[in-house]
Design an enzyme around this catalytic site. Structure first.
Site, PDB file in Angstrom:
ATOM      1  N   ARG A  53      51.439  73.621  70.706  1.00 43.75           N
ATOM      2  CA  ARG A  53      50.643  74.695  70.079  1.00 43.75           C
ATOM      3  C   ARG A  53      50.779  74.664  68.557  1.00 43.75           C
ATOM      4  O   ARG A  53      49.884  75.068  67.826  1.00 43.75           O
ATOM      5  CB  ARG A  53      51.018  76.075  70.650  1.00 43.75           C
ATOM      6  CG  ARG A  53      50.263  77.209  70.012  1.00 43.75           C
ATOM      7  CD  ARG A  53      50.057  78.444  70.898  1.00 43.75           C
ATOM      8  NE  ARG A  53      51.167  78.776  71.759  1.00 43.75           N
ATOM      9  CZ  ARG A  53      52.299  79.345  71.370  1.00 43.75           C
ATOM     10  NH1 ARG A  53      52.482  79.655  70.097  1.00 43.75           N
ATOM     11  NH2 ARG A  53      53.252  79.616  72.237  1.00 43.75           N
ATOM     12  N   ASP A 177      30.697  76.721  55.427  1.00 52.13           N
ATOM     13  CA  ASP A 177      30.632  76.100  56.751  1.00 52.13           C
ATOM     14  C   ASP A 177      29.824  74.812  56.583  1.00 52.13           C
ATOM     15  O   ASP A 177      28.620  74.844  56.337  1.00 52.13           O
ATOM     16  CB  ASP A 177      29.982  77.069  57.745  1.00 52.13           C
ATOM     17  CG  ASP A 177      29.960  76.524  59.172  1.00 52.13           C
ATOM     18  OD1 ASP A 177      29.886  75.298  59.342  1.00 52.13           O
ATOM     19  OD2 ASP A 177      29.981  77.338  60.112  1.00 52.13           O
ATOM     20  N   LYS A 202      30.254  68.889  66.458  1.00 55.77           N
ATOM     21  CA  LYS A 202      28.904  68.439  66.144  1.00 55.77           C
ATOM     22  C   LYS A 202      28.930  67.010  65.581  1.00 55.77           C
ATOM     23  O   LYS A 202      29.326  66.105  66.278  1.00 55.77           O
ATOM     24  CB  LYS A 202      28.248  69.437  65.197  1.00 55.77           C
ATOM     25  CG  LYS A 202      28.470  70.918  65.590  1.00 55.77           C
ATOM     26  CD  LYS A 202      27.797  71.298  66.886  1.00 55.77           C
ATOM     27  CE  LYS A 202      28.189  72.689  67.389  1.00 55.77           C
ATOM     28  NZ  LYS A 202      28.035  73.770  66.441  1.00 55.77           N
TER      29      LYS A 202
HETATM   30  C1  PLP Z   1      28.560  75.073  66.371  1.00 55.38           C
HETATM   31  C2  PLP Z   1      28.831  75.732  65.091  1.00 55.38           C
HETATM   32  C3  PLP Z   1      29.987  76.491  64.890  1.00 55.38           C
HETATM   33  C4  PLP Z   1      30.962  76.759  66.006  1.00 55.38           C
HETATM   34  O1  PLP Z   1      31.542  75.619  66.503  1.00 55.38           O
HETATM   35  P1  PLP Z   1      32.087  75.448  68.006  1.00 55.38           P
HETATM   36  O2  PLP Z   1      32.788  74.142  67.927  1.00 55.38           O
HETATM   37  O3  PLP Z   1      30.890  75.464  68.900  1.00 55.38           O
HETATM   38  O4  PLP Z   1      32.972  76.604  68.293  1.00 55.38           O
HETATM   39  C5  PLP Z   1      30.197  77.047  63.649  1.00 55.38           C
HETATM   40  N1  PLP Z   1      29.308  76.889  62.641  1.00 55.38           N
HETATM   41  C6  PLP Z   1      28.179  76.184  62.806  1.00 55.38           C
HETATM   42  C7  PLP Z   1      27.237  76.061  61.657  1.00 55.38           C
HETATM   43  C8  PLP Z   1      27.893  75.583  64.020  1.00 55.38           C
HETATM   44  O5  PLP Z   1      26.760  74.887  64.177  1.00 55.38           O
END
Ligand code: PLP
Length: 387
Positions: A53, A177, A202
């Site tokens: 963890r 982000d 992604k």
């Molecule tokens: C998918 C996404 C997230 C969250 O990510 P997860 O891995 O699905 O929890 C955060 N910000 C953006 C812009 C995203 O496309």
């Protein structure tokens, strides 16, 4: 190889992507590191591991690569992008105000509204393409400024350097982000952001088979807070997912080059050859922030958002006729996907709010994969023709 995360930065992006994830190999010579499927480690081991963890060799290899590719001193990996968001917001306290871009990822919006609001953290949403928003920033005395660029799904491109300057003048750190651009296309820390948050699920992983997230920073203080959140809140990733993302990162640059090229060709086709009301893509000259995009991004990434001006039923029927674009949430994999934000990713955002930020029923988001682009275009052409 060196364990100094900065040592590799003199080498090229691709070299770092491929070589920084190899370590702990002295006993076996393994060219590809294993997955360390162990929950705990014997006390007193030379690398200081104690319990998964709070750290695992697979986390460490992934963090070293992500930090380097992102141009940051530190990275802390998490179980998902949402875990990374939770880690950052958990550092705030009751009474704190976050000033955020109004076109924010739906799950970030939901976390703020349905979870963190209960703990006294409030959010002011602004349109960061409007210069007046930057001027108004300080009046909200933010504890944190939160943006995405390009935004989801409208693909607004925000001037990261300018927002960083305004945030710092207001005494607040800036979080970007960076999920939609990826570390290959854009590096927020180099543009002045304090924190770059990535859903590694992604583009970084790129194969739609694992979930992970990361927060990158140059600040030792923020890094310590992220390491604390990882273990104290139980936000850690799985070693297997770290291994998969580490493998995915090795091909990030060549995948992104193809995403950039395919998406641009696809967007140009939609703009020139269909009756779409609006086509959004950062590297189309018609994009309102085209100049900023050219300045801060190496390519437009793989997302194209289009408004065919059809009603809800017609839009959904069109999506159903596509054969190379499964209708699915997520993005950034080698395979193309399509998404209807109003009923999918942004369904958790109230309808009035959705429409206010331009997420109408007729809006479609394509995640353009790395297939043969002529096939993707032919698929859309056929689906449009049948209507
Ligand atoms: C998918 C996404 C997230 C969250 O990510 P997860 O891995 O699905 O929890 C955060 N910000 C953006 C812009 C995203 O496309």
């Amino acid at each position: 190889m060196s364990s100094d995360p900065h040592a590799g930065n003199v080498r090229g992006f691709e070299t770092r992507a491929i070589h920084l994830g190899r370590d702990f190999v002295s006993d076996t010579g393994a060219v590809t590191p294993p997955v360390w499927l162990t929950s705990t480690f014997e006390y007193g081991n030379p690398n200081g591991f104690d319990y998964t963890r709070s750290g695992n060799p697979n986390f460490r290899l992934l963090d070293r690569t992500v930090a380097s590719l992102e141009g940051a001193a530190f990275s802390t990996c998490f179980g998902s992008g949402v875990s990374a968001i939770t880690a950052v917001v958990s550092t705030l306290k009751s009474g704190d105000v976050v000033v955020a871009e109004e076109n924010l990822y739906g799950c970030t919006f939901r976390l703020f509204a349905q979870v963190f609001a209960k703990f006294g953290v409030s959010v002011v949403y602004l349109d960061f393409t409007d210069p007046a928003s930057l001027e108004a920033l300080a009046s909200h005395t933010p504890a944190l400024v939160w943006i995405e660029s390009p935004t989801n799904p409208n693909l607004k491109v925000l001037d990261i350097a300018a927002v960083a300057e305004a945030a710092h003048a207001a005494g607040a750190p800036l979080l970007v982000d960076n999920t939609f651009a990826s570390s290959y296309v854009q590096r927020p820390i180099e543009l002045g952001a304090d924190l770059s948050l990535i859903s590694l699920t992604k583009y970084a992983n790129g194969h739609s088979d694992a979930l992970a997230g990361a927060v990158c920073t140059n600040s030792e203080e923020w890094n310590a807070k992220m390491i604390f959140a990882q273990k104290a809140l139980g936000l850690q990733p799985a070693p297997m997912d770290c291994w998969l993302v580490s493998r995915g990162l090795k091909t990030l640059s060549i995948r992104m080059e193809r995403h950039n090229a395919n998406a641009l060709t696809f967007a140009e086709f939609l703009e020139r050859e269909t009756d779409a009301v609006a086509v959004r893509y950062p590297f189309l000259p018609s994009h309102p922030q085209y100049e900023i995009a050219k300045r801060q991004m190496r390519g437009g990434s793989g997302i194209v958002t289009v408004d065919f001006g059809r009603n809800l039923a017609e839009t959904q029927a069109f999506l159903g006729r596509l054969t190379l674009f499964p209708k699915a949430e997520s993005l950034g994999g080698v395979e193309s996907l399509c998404c209807h934000p109003a009923s999918m990713t942004h369904a958790s955002v109230p309808k009035e709010r959705r429409e206010a930020v331009g997420i109408t029923d007729s809006l479609v988001r394509f995640s353009v994969g790395i297939e043969t682009v002529e096939d993707l275009i032919a698929d859309v052409r056929a689906a449009l023709a049948k209507s």
